[in-house]
Write a protein that holds these residues in place. Sequence first.
Motif, PDB file in Angstrom:
ATOM      1  N   ASN A   1       0.811  -1.215   0.000  1.00  0.00           N
ATOM      2  CA  ASN A   1       0.000   0.000   0.000  1.00  0.00           C
ATOM      3  C   ASN A   1       0.847   1.269   0.000  1.00  0.00           C
TER       4      ASN A   1
ATOM      5  N   PRO B   1       3.994   3.073  -5.085  1.00  0.00           N
ATOM      6  CA  PRO B   1       3.203   3.697  -6.149  1.00  0.00           C
ATOM      7  C   PRO B   1       2.355   2.630  -6.857  1.00  0.00           C
ATOM      8  N   ALA B   2       1.213   3.020  -7.373  1.00  0.00           N
ATOM      9  CA  ALA B   2       0.250   2.075  -7.958  1.00  0.00           C
ATOM     10  C   ALA B   2       0.859   1.255  -9.090  1.00  0.00           C
ATOM     11  N   ARG B   3       1.607   1.893 -10.001  1.00  0.00           N
ATOM     12  CA  ARG B   3       2.187   1.157 -11.122  1.00  0.00           C
ATOM     13  C   ARG B   3       3.202   0.127 -10.640  1.00  0.00           C
ATOM     14  N   ARG B   4       4.041   0.503  -9.700  1.00  0.00           N
ATOM     15  CA  ARG B   4       5.055  -0.411  -9.174  1.00  0.00           C
ATOM     16  C   ARG B   4       4.386  -1.611  -8.508  1.00  0.00           C
ATOM     17  N   ARG B   5       3.327  -1.336  -7.748  1.00  0.00           N
ATOM     18  CA  ARG B   5       2.580  -2.405  -7.084  1.00  0.00           C
ATOM     19  C   ARG B   5       1.947  -3.330  -8.129  1.00  0.00           C
ATOM     20  N   ALA B   6       1.363  -2.762  -9.177  1.00  0.00           N
ATOM     21  CA  ALA B   6       0.731  -3.560 -10.228  1.00  0.00           C
ATOM     22  C   ALA B   6       1.753  -4.441 -10.939  1.00  0.00           C
TER      23      ALA B   6
END
Length: 182
Positions: free
Chosen positions: A116, A119-124
């Motif tokens: 959480n 960053p969203a892209r890195r997590r995806a």
Amino acid sequence: MNDNLSSSLRARMVARYTELRGKLERIVGSRDDAADAMQETWLRLAAMGEGATVHNPDAYLLRMAANIATDQYRQDNVLLVRGEIAELVHIVDEATDPERVASARSDVQALSQVLNRMPARRRAILVAARVEGQLNSEIARHLDVSVSTVEKELRAALEFCKKHLPNVEAAQRGHYAGARKY
């Protein structure tokens, strides 16, 4: 395949080894598996028979090495035979140990908190690569970014997990080119 063609393919493999191994590494997802397949390709080139023609030596060598890697993967992941299944039925299941369950839940909760904070892209990218087993090229296509960007983000995500999850063994032994589909 005649000796002249075999020799020319071996010479081509020597001249372009690093590039071919890099491409194969992206296909199989493992530097070690790619190196093993390249070595086996070299040996098979020496033992080839006559009769074939090759129009694109690089593609031929890469396909040959990829087929060898796939065969090795399948051989290493053979299903169990009946006798082995019978033996496994009598093994005590340690997975239900309450201490292990609590530890695993704690690890999952810690990982969730770390994810959480990314960053969203890195997590995806991390989830696509490590949970879903997608290849970097598939992730790049899906997210409309370059493969290089996927590799950088994946490396950063794994380093972030290692840094923020020092007591989670799985995070510490994670590799950039871990198990992926072939």
